[in-house]
Design a protein around this motif. Structure first.
Motif, mmCIF file in Angstrom:
data_model
loop_
_atom_site.group_PDB
_atom_site.id
_atom_site.type_symbol
_atom_site.label_atom_id
_atom_site.label_comp_id
_atom_site.label_asym_id
_atom_site.label_seq_id
_atom_site.Cartn_x
_atom_site.Cartn_y
_atom_site.Cartn_z
ATOM 1 N N TRP A 89 -5.510 -0.769 0.888
ATOM 2 C CA TRP A 89 -4.558 0.247 1.509
ATOM 3 C C TRP A 89 -3.157 -0.400 1.535
ATOM 4 O O TRP A 89 -2.390 0.011 1.999
ATOM 5 C CB TRP A 89 -5.102 0.425 3.030
ATOM 6 N N PHE B 38 0.336 -0.978 -0.438
ATOM 7 C CA PHE B 38 1.503 -0.295 -1.277
ATOM 8 C C PHE B 38 2.422 -1.348 -1.341
ATOM 9 O O PHE B 38 3.026 -2.190 -0.212
ATOM 10 C CB PHE B 38 1.978 0.845 -0.391
ATOM 11 N N HIS C 173 0.863 2.133 -5.247
ATOM 12 C CA HIS C 173 -0.508 1.693 -4.805
ATOM 13 C C HIS C 173 -0.999 0.454 -5.604
ATOM 14 O O HIS C 173 -1.100 0.447 -6.879
ATOM 15 C CB HIS C 173 -1.276 2.934 -4.699
ATOM 16 N N SER D 70 1.975 5.410 -8.671
ATOM 17 C CA SER D 70 3.476 5.407 -8.119
ATOM 18 C C SER D 70 4.278 6.447 -8.178
ATOM 19 O O SER D 70 3.831 7.722 -9.067
ATOM 20 C CB SER D 70 4.203 4.467 -8.955
ATOM 21 N N ILE E 213 1.862 8.385 0.212
ATOM 22 C CA ILE E 213 0.827 7.463 0.758
ATOM 23 C C ILE E 213 -0.467 8.235 1.354
ATOM 24 O O ILE E 213 -1.783 7.784 1.022
ATOM 25 C CB ILE E 213 1.391 6.736 2.030
ATOM 26 N N VAL F 203 -2.675 9.264 -1.524
ATOM 27 C CA VAL F 203 -3.528 8.385 -2.219
ATOM 28 C C VAL F 203 -4.584 7.756 -1.126
ATOM 29 O O VAL F 203 -5.704 7.536 -1.670
ATOM 30 C CB VAL F 203 -2.597 6.929 -2.476
ATOM 31 N N LEU F 204 -4.511 7.578 0.084
ATOM 32 C CA LEU F 204 -5.444 7.303 1.041
ATOM 33 C C LEU F 204 -6.499 8.113 1.255
ATOM 34 O O LEU F 204 -7.596 7.796 1.434
ATOM 35 C CB LEU F 204 -4.732 6.832 2.406
#
Length: 74
Positions: free
Chosen positions: A15, A17, A38, A44, A57, A60-61
């Motif tokens: 998690w 960044f 990340h 990116s 974000i 990605v998460l």
């Protein structure tokens, strides 16, 4: 979970960044721009607003939480 417990919860590298802000960023004026990466995946993007930063974000998460796809056997 209480706020105190949440503050002591372990931090995961999955998690993490790195956020690099442009010199033109002025948080007080709501002007934010830069690049975010990340740490684990290397994904990116550049961003020109807080919304773009948070959207990246979030994507990605969400992928980090998604269960891995199973391969179909032939």
């Amino acid at each position: 979970m209480s706020q105190q417990q949440a503050a002591k919860a372990p931090l995961s590298v999955h998690w993490a960044f790195v956020v690099h802000f442009r010199l033109s960023t002025d948080i007080a004026q709501g002007q934010i721009a830069g690049r975010v990466e990340h740490v684990v995946s290397g994904q990116s993007t550049h961003f020109d607003s807080l919304e773009e930063l948070l959207a990246f974000i979030g994507r990605v998460l969400a992928n980090m939480r998604a269960p891995p796809r199973r391969r179909r056997s032939s």
